[in-house]
Design a protein around this motif. Structure first.
Motif, PDB file in Angstrom:
ATOM      1  N   PRO A  11      -4.944  10.317   3.605  1.00 46.76           N
ATOM      2  CA  PRO A  11      -4.166   9.209   3.038  1.00 46.76           C
ATOM      3  C   PRO A  11      -3.366   8.433   4.080  1.00 46.76           C
ATOM      4  CG  PRO A  11      -3.143  11.301   2.504  1.00 46.76           C
ATOM      5  CD  PRO A  11      -4.466  11.619   3.145  1.00 46.76           C
ATOM      6  N   ARG A  26      -8.853   4.667  -0.850  1.00 47.50           N
ATOM      7  CA  ARG A  26      -8.582   5.561   0.266  1.00 47.50           C
ATOM      8  C   ARG A  26      -9.139   6.952   0.006  1.00 47.50           C
ATOM      9  NH1 ARG A  26      -2.051   6.843  -0.095  1.00 47.50           N
ATOM     10  NH2 ARG A  26      -2.178   8.168  -1.930  1.00 47.50           N
ATOM     11  N   LEU A  72       0.827  -1.211   0.000  1.00 48.91           N
ATOM     12  CA  LEU A  72       0.000   0.000   0.000  1.00 48.91           C
ATOM     13  C   LEU A  72       0.862   1.261   0.000  1.00 48.91           C
ATOM     14  CD1 LEU A  72      -2.734  -1.179   2.496  1.00 48.91           C
ATOM     15  CD2 LEU A  72      -3.086  -0.647   0.075  1.00 48.91           C
ATOM     16  N   PRO A  79      -6.428   2.204   4.205  1.00 48.89           N
ATOM     17  CA  PRO A  79      -7.442   2.149   3.145  1.00 48.89           C
ATOM     18  C   PRO A  79      -8.276   0.879   3.248  1.00 48.89           C
ATOM     19  CG  PRO A  79      -5.325   1.521   2.276  1.00 48.89           C
ATOM     20  CD  PRO A  79      -5.097   1.927   3.705  1.00 48.89           C
ATOM     21  N   THR A 128      -8.677  10.899  -0.173  1.00 53.45           N
ATOM     22  CA  THR A 128      -7.571  11.812  -0.457  1.00 53.45           C
ATOM     23  C   THR A 128      -7.311  12.776   0.692  1.00 53.45           C
ATOM     24  OG1 THR A 128      -9.051  13.365  -1.576  1.00 53.45           O
ATOM     25  CG2 THR A 128      -7.882  11.781  -2.965  1.00 53.45           C
ATOM     26  N   SER A 147       0.552   2.763  -6.607  1.00 54.27           N
ATOM     27  CA  SER A 147       0.325   3.899  -7.495  1.00 54.27           C
ATOM     28  C   SER A 147      -1.146   4.294  -7.370  1.00 54.27           C
ATOM     29  CB  SER A 147       0.665   3.503  -8.936  1.00 54.27           C
ATOM     30  OG  SER A 147       0.398   4.565  -9.815  1.00 54.27           O
ATOM     31  N   TRP A 148      -1.416   5.305  -6.546  1.00 57.11           N
ATOM     32  CA  TRP A 148      -2.782   5.744  -6.277  1.00 57.11           C
ATOM     33  C   TRP A 148      -3.235   6.700  -7.368  1.00 57.11           C
ATOM     34  CZ3 TRP A 148      -5.497   3.441  -2.539  1.00 57.11           C
ATOM     35  CH2 TRP A 148      -4.781   2.734  -1.568  1.00 57.11           C
ATOM     36  N   ARG A 149      -4.505   6.569  -7.773  1.00 60.24           N
ATOM     37  CA  ARG A 149      -5.059   7.486  -8.785  1.00 60.24           C
ATOM     38  C   ARG A 149      -6.485   7.848  -8.403  1.00 60.24           C
ATOM     39  NH1 ARG A 149      -8.138   4.421 -12.650  1.00 60.24           N
ATOM     40  NH2 ARG A 149      -7.918   2.211 -12.191  1.00 60.24           N
ATOM     41  N   LYS A 150      -6.891   9.020  -8.861  1.00 55.66           N
ATOM     42  CA  LYS A 150      -8.275   9.437  -8.620  1.00 55.66           C
ATOM     43  C   LYS A 150      -8.933   9.717  -9.962  1.00 55.66           C
ATOM     44  CE  LYS A 150      -7.270  14.302  -7.700  1.00 55.66           C
ATOM     45  NZ  LYS A 150      -7.472  15.409  -6.795  1.00 55.66           N
ATOM     46  N   GLU A 172      -9.276   7.714  -3.925  1.00 52.68           N
ATOM     47  CA  GLU A 172      -8.206   7.240  -4.788  1.00 52.68           C
ATOM     48  C   GLU A 172      -8.231   5.725  -4.756  1.00 52.68           C
ATOM     49  OE1 GLU A 172      -4.570  10.321  -4.583  1.00 52.68           O
ATOM     50  OE2 GLU A 172      -4.930   9.233  -2.722  1.00 52.68           O
ATOM     51  N   VAL A 173      -7.843   5.115  -5.861  1.00 52.64           N
ATOM     52  CA  VAL A 173      -7.780   3.659  -5.935  1.00 52.64           C
ATOM     53  C   VAL A 173      -6.406   3.234  -6.411  1.00 52.64           C
ATOM     54  CG1 VAL A 173     -10.253   3.387  -6.349  1.00 52.64           C
ATOM     55  CG2 VAL A 173      -8.704   3.553  -8.286  1.00 52.64           C
ATOM     56  N   ALA A 174      -6.031   2.021  -6.039  1.00 52.38           N
ATOM     57  CA  ALA A 174      -4.764   1.445  -6.481  1.00 52.38           C
ATOM     58  C   ALA A 174      -4.984  -0.039  -6.728  1.00 52.38           C
ATOM     59  CB  ALA A 174      -3.677   1.635  -5.430  1.00 52.38           C
TER      60      ALA A 174
END
Length: 72
Positions: free
Chosen positions: A46, A41, A9, A50, A43, A13-16, A29-31
């Motif tokens: 953080p 999680r 975790l 998560p 934002t 690489s977290w992205r929204k 955000e998801v990974a």
């Protein structure tokens, strides 16, 4: 939470969503994680642990969103 999952975790690489904009608030955000899992999680927090779900759970959620099942 296992040390292995915590390490993954931390390196994830977290992205929204691209449509969330740059307003700085209330986004998730998801990974994609190993073993067919997805991390989710907030934002704004953080540092908090998560949610981790199977990819099938995430896929069902995304499908529901696309179908408008969560629209108010």
């Amino acid at each position: 939470m296992s040390d292995e999952l915590a390490d993954e975790l931390a390196r994830a690489s977290w992205r929204k969503a691209s449509k969330s904009g740059s307003n700085g608030g209330d986004c998730l955000e998801v990974a994609v994680l190993s073993g067919g899992r997805v991390g989710i999680r907030d934002t704004e927090a953080p540092e908090k642990a998560p949610f981790v779900v199977r990819s099938a759970v995430w896929d069902a959620f995304v499908d529901g969103v696309k179908k408008g099942e969560f629209d108010f």
